[in-house]
Structures are given as structure tokens and as C-alpha cells.
Design a protein around this motif. Sequence first.
Motif, PDB file in Angstrom:
ATOM      1  N   LEU A   1      56.968  12.381  82.587  1.00 28.76           N
ATOM      2  CA  LEU A   1      56.811  13.815  82.827  1.00 28.76           C
ATOM      3  C   LEU A   1      55.430  14.196  83.359  1.00 28.76           C
ATOM      4  O   LEU A   1      55.327  14.891  84.377  1.00 28.76           O
ATOM      5  N   PRO A   2      54.326  13.779  82.721  1.00 27.92           N
ATOM      6  CA  PRO A   2      53.018  14.159  83.292  1.00 27.92           C
ATOM      7  C   PRO A   2      52.731  13.491  84.624  1.00 27.92           C
ATOM      8  O   PRO A   2      51.928  13.998  85.410  1.00 27.92           O
ATOM      9  N   LEU A   3      53.391  12.365  84.897  1.00 28.93           N
ATOM     10  CA  LEU A   3      53.155  11.669  86.164  1.00 28.93           C
ATOM     11  C   LEU A   3      53.836  12.365  87.331  1.00 28.93           C
ATOM     12  O   LEU A   3      53.574  12.011  88.493  1.00 28.93           O
ATOM     13  N   LEU A   4      54.728  13.336  87.032  1.00 32.57           N
ATOM     14  CA  LEU A   4      55.391  14.041  88.127  1.00 32.57           C
ATOM     15  C   LEU A   4      54.418  14.866  88.945  1.00 32.57           C
ATOM     16  O   LEU A   4      54.724  15.266  90.077  1.00 32.57           O
ATOM     17  N   ALA A   5      53.257  15.143  88.371  1.00 29.77           N
ATOM     18  CA  ALA A   5      52.227  15.844  89.144  1.00 29.77           C
ATOM     19  C   ALA A   5      51.660  14.963  90.249  1.00 29.77           C
ATOM     20  O   ALA A   5      51.019  15.460  91.184  1.00 29.77           O
ATOM     21  N   LEU A   6      51.891  13.651  90.154  1.00 35.21           N
ATOM     22  CA  LEU A   6      51.435  12.702  91.158  1.00 35.21           C
ATOM     23  C   LEU A   6      52.644  12.151  91.896  1.00 35.21           C
ATOM     24  O   LEU A   6      53.762  12.124  91.387  1.00 35.21           O
ATOM     25  N   SER A   7      52.450  11.683  93.100  1.00 35.88           N
ATOM     26  CA  SER A   7      53.566  11.163  93.897  1.00 35.88           C
ATOM     27  C   SER A   7      54.190   9.932  93.255  1.00 35.88           C
ATOM     28  O   SER A   7      55.389   9.694  93.385  1.00 35.88           O
ATOM     29  N   VAL A   8      53.381   9.143  92.542  1.00 36.72           N
ATOM     30  CA  VAL A   8      53.921   7.940  91.915  1.00 36.72           C
ATOM     31  C   VAL A   8      54.983   8.289  90.871  1.00 36.72           C
ATOM     32  O   VAL A   8      55.920   7.536  90.651  1.00 36.72           O
ATOM     33  N   GLY A   9      54.846   9.465  90.242  1.00 37.31           N
ATOM     34  CA  GLY A   9      55.847   9.880  89.272  1.00 37.31           C
ATOM     35  C   GLY A   9      57.194  10.118  89.908  1.00 37.31           C
ATOM     36  O   GLY A   9      58.231   9.712  89.382  1.00 37.31           O
ATOM     37  N   TRP A  10      57.209  10.769  91.077  1.00 36.37           N
ATOM     38  CA  TRP A  10      58.483  11.030  91.758  1.00 36.37           C
ATOM     39  C   TRP A  10      59.112   9.744  92.266  1.00 36.37           C
ATOM     40  O   TRP A  10      60.340   9.628  92.316  1.00 36.37           O
ATOM     41  N   LEU A  11      58.291   8.775  92.637  1.00 38.76           N
ATOM     42  CA  LEU A  11      58.844   7.486  93.073  1.00 38.76           C
ATOM     43  C   LEU A  11      59.579   6.791  91.941  1.00 38.76           C
ATOM     44  O   LEU A  11      60.518   6.012  92.178  1.00 38.76           O
ATOM     45  N   ALA A  12      59.164   7.064  90.699  1.00 37.39           N
ATOM     46  CA  ALA A  12      59.799   6.399  89.555  1.00 37.39           C
ATOM     47  C   ALA A  12      61.038   7.135  89.065  1.00 37.39           C
ATOM     48  O   ALA A  12      61.773   6.601  88.230  1.00 37.39           O
ATOM     49  N   VAL A  13      61.282   8.350  89.555  1.00 37.55           N
ATOM     50  CA  VAL A  13      62.405   9.142  89.057  1.00 37.55           C
ATOM     51  C   VAL A  13      63.750   8.427  89.228  1.00 37.55           C
ATOM     52  O   VAL A  13      64.537   8.350  88.268  1.00 37.55           O
ATOM     53  N   PRO A  14      64.091   7.887  90.418  1.00 40.70           N
ATOM     54  CA  PRO A  14      65.402   7.217  90.535  1.00 40.70           C
ATOM     55  C   PRO A  14      65.569   6.066  89.555  1.00 40.70           C
ATOM     56  O   PRO A  14      66.648   5.873  88.987  1.00 40.70           O
TER      57      PRO A  14
END
Length: 419
Positions: free
Chosen positions: A40-53
Motif C-alpha cells: 500500500l505505501p509503495l503505491l506512491a512509487l511506480s515500483v508499487g504499481w508494477l507489483a500490483v498484478p
Amino acid sequence: MHPTLATGLRQRRRDLAYLTVEGAHWFESLALLVIVLVLLPLLALSVGWLAVPRVVGLLYSSADRARTRSGRFRRTAVPLRRTDLTGPFTVKEQAGLAAAPATRRDLVWLLFHIAVAPVCAVLAPGLALGAVLYTLTPAYWWAFAPRAPVTYAFEVTSWPLAFATAGIGLVYGALAWGLIPWMAGRVSAASLALLRPGRSTQLAQRVDALSASRAAALDTHSAELRRIERDLHDGAQNRLVGVVMMLGLARRALENDPAGALPFLDRAQASATEALAGLRAVVHDIYPPVLDELGLEGAAASLTSRCAVPSALRTVGLRRAPAAVESAAYFVVAEALTNVVKHSGAHHVDVVLRTDSTLDEDVLVIEVSDDGRGGASLASRGTGLVGIARRVAAFEGTLTVDSPTGGPTTVKAELPCAY
């Protein structure tokens, strides 16, 4: 033992096993919740969205296994969820995946499971074990030394206390007899209620799947027609034109020099034989006769035996499927092996065919693994994977490609058999 009592005991053993397994999966659910909270806090960074799938895929897998367990326990058909998470995804698609109704539904189930699973793991086995140990106390309390007596709620140092303990065991047994099936029923029902999409959602998903499979089937059909037309034009048609020309030359030769007509007739016969072989090859590519003769296992064995790269075939619980599904599976294997020969640089290929049975349907699974250089992707052009994906999609199946740079590569196709 009375038949009714025996049936009750078997059912409660089944209830207890289900609750114990759910309790054991608490660690999996807790680890998954920790991963979600870290993401959740990593969603502020692009790496967080890469991990979503990847994280959503883990959540879907855990929830699907829970649905399968609950459905099997309740002997209820559970529809198979097919969600392609292979990507690549845009940021908008990743956000939509994270906010999807299925994701929210599975997260609610995850919280429910984390809260309920420890109770299942402790209370159900505890009641059953307590009932057995307390009830049997009169049988073994006397074997303990007076300095170290049997101790449960109190120290058992005499026969009256032993029988009192047995009475407590009977109370535990009564509680276990009533509570264990009630808990198993409530937990399984709640799990299915939380994880099963609503009727409108199911219909919408079904319409989307049918629309996608229809489009894929039309694309596949058009591609097959173009391929057949091309094969007929470049092969049999040219040879038949040659036959007509040779027969024309032979006819003129018969009028002037009958002995000179023989070479033309021989060439016409050879061209006709080649045209016939070409027509047979085209028919074979439409529906291989070997499927009718040997079944999918034998047909796949013929493909692996002819492959230029050393290949091994393994079947696990393979069952007969509808003819259209087996034909698609045959061509998936054929195209995957051709892809390996042309692009992978592999030294060995493993082909696995198996049938996975669910409460809803059987799924034919094809896995082709090679030890080549890797780097294959569904986005790659000219590798044949796009054609395989289109063929699989026509049956509402899924295709996944795992091919890191340097290898190995695994192409996995899943074809539902409910056709």
C-alpha cells in the motif's frame, strides 16, 4: 456400531478435517495480508504499481483455493475463474485491477479468514481432543505416580475425580458433536458467499468471455481459411496446373509422335501424386486423422517423436475431451514444438498433458517446457505464440508464457472441456 452413529462420526471427521485445514491456511492468509499492507505505501512509487498484478495474482490464487475447498466440502459446483494477469499492464489497467470488484471481494474474504481461521484451528480440534482425553481418564489415571498425577481442570487422584473428569469429557463431546458441524457449515457458507460474485457480475463476466472467445474464434477461423487458401494456391493448385499442361502436351504428342507422349504422361502422373499429397496435408492440418486413430496422447507422441529437438512426453490423468478441444490441443503442441525448433536454441523439450478436474468442469492442460535461451513473450511477433493464444482464446482458455532471459521457457495452455 449403529449406522446412524457411524454416519454421524464420518461426517464430523470430515467437518473437523475441513476446519483444521482452514486453520492451517491461516499462515498463508496472514502472510498475504502482510504483503498487501507492505504494498500500500509503495503505491506512491511506480515500483508499487508494477507489483500490483503479482500481488493480485497471489490474492486470487489464495481465494480460488479457498473457494475450491469450501465448494468441495459443501459439494457445490464452483465456477472456474479465468483472469489473465500475464500483462504487460498500463498504470490505468493496474489501478483498475487493484480496484476491481473481485479484488475487493477477495480482500474482504482475506480479513474474514484471518479472523476465523485461528478459532477453527484451536476450538474444533481442542473440543474433539478434550472429549477423548477427559472421557478416557478413568482408564489411565491410576497409572500415574501420586507425585505427578493426571491434571486437567484439577488433579485426578481418586476414582470419583476420575469419573468426574469423564463427565466433563462427555460435556466436551456433546459440544464437539454439535459445534463442529455448525462451525464447518458457517465457515464454508460464509467463504462461498464472500468469494462468489453476484449473479449480475457472473452474467457480465460470461458475456465478456463469450464475446472475447467469439472474436478469437472468428480470428482463428479467418486465419485458418487464409492458410488453407494459401496452401492450396501454392501447392495443390500449381501442381494441378502442371498436370493439365502435361496432359495437353501429351495430347499433342499423341497426334504427331505417340512414343514421345509417354514422358509427359509420367510427369503428369507425378504432379498428380504430389497434388494429392498436398491435399492430404491440407486435410490433415484441418483435423488430423491420427486423433481419431490414437487419441490425443498418441497424436502428441507422434509430434514429439518427429520433433528436431529431443522431446519427452508425459501424461498425468489425461482424459478424452471433445474433438474440437483435442484438435486445438494437438495444434497447440505442434505450434509450440515448431516454435522451440525455430527460435529457442533448446537441447531438450518436455511436453506434459493432463486433465485437471474441478467441481465445475474438466480442464485440459498442455505444458511445453524447453531449456532454450528464453525471452519469449506473447508480445513477440513471428514466434507463433500469438497464433497459439488466439487458438486457446477461442475456447475461453488461458495461455501463460514463463520465459525469463536465459531460459527456461514454459508455455502453458488451459482448455476448458465443457463444450
